[in-house]
Design a protein around this motif. Sequence first.
Motif, PDB file in Angstrom:
ATOM      1  N   PHE A  97       0.830  -1.206   0.000  1.00 46.26           N
ATOM      2  CA  PHE A  97       0.000   0.000   0.000  1.00 46.26           C
ATOM      3  C   PHE A  97       0.865   1.257   0.000  1.00 46.26           C
ATOM      4  N   THR A 100       2.296   1.721  -3.537  1.00 42.27           N
ATOM      5  CA  THR A 100       1.394   1.965  -4.666  1.00 42.27           C
ATOM      6  C   THR A 100       0.297   2.986  -4.387  1.00 42.27           C
ATOM      7  N   GLU A 102      -2.622   2.344  -3.656  1.00 41.77           N
ATOM      8  CA  GLU A 102      -3.873   1.803  -4.181  1.00 41.77           C
ATOM      9  C   GLU A 102      -4.457   0.820  -3.169  1.00 41.77           C
ATOM     10  N   VAL A 104      -5.486  -2.422  -1.486  1.00 44.82           N
ATOM     11  CA  VAL A 104      -4.872  -3.745  -1.528  1.00 44.82           C
ATOM     12  C   VAL A 104      -5.849  -4.761  -0.936  1.00 44.82           C
ATOM     13  N   THR A 121      -6.760   0.110   2.621  1.00 42.45           N
ATOM     14  CA  THR A 121      -7.130   1.189   1.710  1.00 42.45           C
ATOM     15  C   THR A 121      -6.833   2.532   2.345  1.00 42.45           C
ATOM     16  N   SER A 202      -8.779  -3.586 -11.787  1.00 42.96           N
ATOM     17  CA  SER A 202      -7.967  -4.313 -10.813  1.00 42.96           C
ATOM     18  C   SER A 202      -6.901  -5.146 -11.498  1.00 42.96           C
ATOM     19  N   LEU A 220      -4.707  -5.427  -6.394  1.00 46.62           N
ATOM     20  CA  LEU A 220      -4.864  -3.987  -6.234  1.00 46.62           C
ATOM     21  C   LEU A 220      -6.095  -3.548  -7.015  1.00 46.62           C
ATOM     22  N   THR A 222      -8.227   0.028  -8.300  1.00 43.91           N
ATOM     23  CA  THR A 222      -8.152   1.475  -8.448  1.00 43.91           C
ATOM     24  C   THR A 222      -9.433   2.022  -9.060  1.00 43.91           C
ATOM     25  N   LEU A 236       3.686  -5.955  -6.717  1.00 44.19           N
ATOM     26  CA  LEU A 236       2.669  -6.955  -6.391  1.00 44.19           C
ATOM     27  C   LEU A 236       3.290  -8.349  -6.313  1.00 44.19           C
TER      28      LEU A 236
END
Length: 256
Positions: A97, A100, A102, A104, A121, A202, A220, A222, A236
């Motif tokens: 997290f 990124t 984003e 998870v 998140t 995703s 992930l 988004t 990832l």
Amino acid sequence: MTDPKTDGTSVARRALDLLSAFDVRSRRLTLSEMAARCNLPVPTAYRLVKVLTEWGALERGSDRRYEIGRRVWELGLLADVQTEIRQIAAPFLQDLFVATREAVYLAVRQGKSALYVDRLTGRVAPKVYANVGSRLPLHATGVGKVLLAHSPEDVTEDVLAHLRQYTPYTGVDQAKLRRELAVVRQRGFARTMQELDMSTASIAVPIFDSDGLVESALGLVTSDLRKDLSRVLPALHVAAQGIGRSLPPRHGDLFT
């Protein structure tokens, strides 16, 4: 004469089916909607819903729609939802997290659904995506496709025989989805774009245990549909490999 034991089992199963009519996309339902989803006559559903409401498993709003009651929530707090893998994966989810920014998600397969066992998140999380304990379809989510691609053949065939379309972009062509699952196994990741809802995309990868089996997946999600999620694949994969190496040899103990 009706066998009381069999009849009681049938009633209990119908009551549980009514509770299962609710999902992350349908949190509030009318009596008729519940009856239709469970293929029950409305009078039968009414009697069962009345008992469930009195017990606290369901709550009825002023608009005559029902939702899952607090009694079920209280019982849910007692459930040991994949505690071991959550503890193992937690630091890797945190690192992912941070790297990124984003949302998870960590999921395992439960029957024909992806069971979300942990998530991380920011303040703004994708609205339709899962809370811990939620179940989402295997064929319309990134983690779900990864899990489906590595599922036993009988599970895969059962899922392919009952594909539900959630958006215009949900893959419901059996032949195409079968080919996509083969590609997922080959390239080591799965992607979705507006397949469960119109506002998210995703990407997900498998988590291999020490026996080389896939019992869980990391993904992930988004809300930025323009974002190139392939750029986060290295992070990832690193997180998934770290989780996999940390799993105990007896993978079955984690997911039973």
